[in-house]
Design a protein around this motif. Sequence first.
Motif, PDB file in Angstrom:
ATOM      1  N   LEU A  79      12.316  -1.238  -8.047  1.00 34.12           N
ATOM      2  CA  LEU A  79      11.063  -0.916  -7.367  1.00 34.12           C
ATOM      3  C   LEU A  79       9.996  -0.489  -8.370  1.00 34.12           C
ATOM      4  O   LEU A  79       8.851  -0.954  -8.312  1.00 34.12           O
ATOM      5  N   ALA A  80      10.372   0.361  -9.315  1.00 31.35           N
ATOM      6  CA  ALA A  80       9.423   0.785 -10.346  1.00 31.35           C
ATOM      7  C   ALA A  80       8.994  -0.398 -11.212  1.00 31.35           C
ATOM      8  O   ALA A  80       7.808  -0.555 -11.532  1.00 31.35           O
TER       9      ALA A  80
ATOM     10  N   PHE B  53       6.570  -6.985  -4.617  1.00 27.87           N
ATOM     11  CA  PHE B  53       6.597  -5.520  -4.628  1.00 27.87           C
ATOM     12  C   PHE B  53       6.690  -4.957  -3.207  1.00 27.87           C
ATOM     13  O   PHE B  53       7.489  -4.062  -2.940  1.00 27.87           O
ATOM     14  N   LEU B  54       5.891  -5.493  -2.294  1.00 30.43           N
ATOM     15  CA  LEU B  54       5.924  -5.005  -0.909  1.00 30.43           C
ATOM     16  C   LEU B  54       7.274  -5.271  -0.246  1.00 30.43           C
ATOM     17  O   LEU B  54       7.795  -4.411   0.475  1.00 30.43           O
TER      18      LEU B  54
ATOM     19  N   ALA C 247       3.405  -5.846 -10.860  1.00 33.24           N
ATOM     20  CA  ALA C 247       2.287  -6.106  -9.946  1.00 33.24           C
ATOM     21  C   ALA C 247       0.996  -5.479 -10.471  1.00 33.24           C
ATOM     22  O   ALA C 247      -0.076  -6.102 -10.421  1.00 33.24           O
ATOM     23  N   PHE C 248       1.095  -4.268 -11.014  1.00 36.52           N
ATOM     24  CA  PHE C 248      -0.081  -3.594 -11.566  1.00 36.52           C
ATOM     25  C   PHE C 248      -0.639  -4.353 -12.773  1.00 36.52           C
ATOM     26  O   PHE C 248      -1.846  -4.582 -12.871  1.00 36.52           O
TER      27      PHE C 248
ATOM     28  N   PHE D  69       2.584  -9.038  -6.047  1.00 38.52           N
ATOM     29  CA  PHE D  69       2.297  -7.985  -5.084  1.00 38.52           C
ATOM     30  C   PHE D  69       3.152  -8.154  -3.831  1.00 38.52           C
ATOM     31  O   PHE D  69       3.670  -7.174  -3.285  1.00 38.52           O
TER      32      PHE D  69
ATOM     33  N   LEU E 213       9.750  -2.845  -1.726  1.00 35.22           N
ATOM     34  CA  LEU E 213       9.484  -1.506  -1.200  1.00 35.22           C
ATOM     35  C   LEU E 213      10.040  -1.344   0.209  1.00 35.22           C
ATOM     36  O   LEU E 213      10.731  -0.364   0.511  1.00 35.22           O
TER      37      LEU E 213
ATOM     38  N   SER F 132       8.944  -3.609 -10.385  1.00 36.22           N
ATOM     39  CA  SER F 132       8.084  -4.536  -9.652  1.00 36.22           C
ATOM     40  C   SER F 132       6.683  -3.958  -9.476  1.00 36.22           C
ATOM     41  O   SER F 132       5.695  -4.701  -9.475  1.00 36.22           O
ATOM     42  N   SER F 133       6.579  -2.637  -9.370  1.00 36.85           N
ATOM     43  CA  SER F 133       5.243  -2.035  -9.281  1.00 36.85           C
ATOM     44  C   SER F 133       4.500  -2.171 -10.607  1.00 36.85           C
ATOM     45  O   SER F 133       3.296  -2.426 -10.620  1.00 36.85           O
TER      46      SER F 133
ATOM     47  N   GLY G  95       8.181  -3.688 -17.013  1.00 34.22           N
ATOM     48  CA  GLY G  95       8.489  -4.008 -15.625  1.00 34.22           C
ATOM     49  C   GLY G  95       9.508  -5.126 -15.506  1.00 34.22           C
ATOM     50  O   GLY G  95      10.438  -5.049 -14.691  1.00 34.22           O
TER      51      GLY G  95
END
Length: 119
Positions: free
Chosen positions: A34-35, A59-60, A41-42, A56, A63, A37-38, A15
């Motif tokens: 975007l991928a 990420f939002l 965050a995960f 998180f 997005l 950051s997801s 990430g």
Amino acid sequence: MKKEAKWINIIYNLGVVAIILGAIDPLEGSIVILAGSSLVAFASHKRMSSYREKFFLSFLLILFGVDFLWYLSSLGGFGGTSDLSWGWGLLIIPYPVGWLLAIITIFQKRSRRLNSKKY
């Protein structure tokens, strides 16, 4: 348990690399960012990291901004000869803000980890 921790580290590092490499071309790289950051965050959520809320939030923001970036791009952009005024560009601002928040948080996390290893 150790195997899961190793996978979480791999996901986190992938990430981080995606977030940095996606910045080479901010429009087409926005999907990579975007991928990335997801994934960050995960991984932070799975680790129960103290930085998970910041990751998180970033990420939002990414997005939201990327969604409007691609939507406005599909409409032909804004300003200039487009039908949309420059004000529509304000909807894209969360994208760079979220990216910057992610980068700052990555460096904060790294410097905290390096400082704790010194002692």
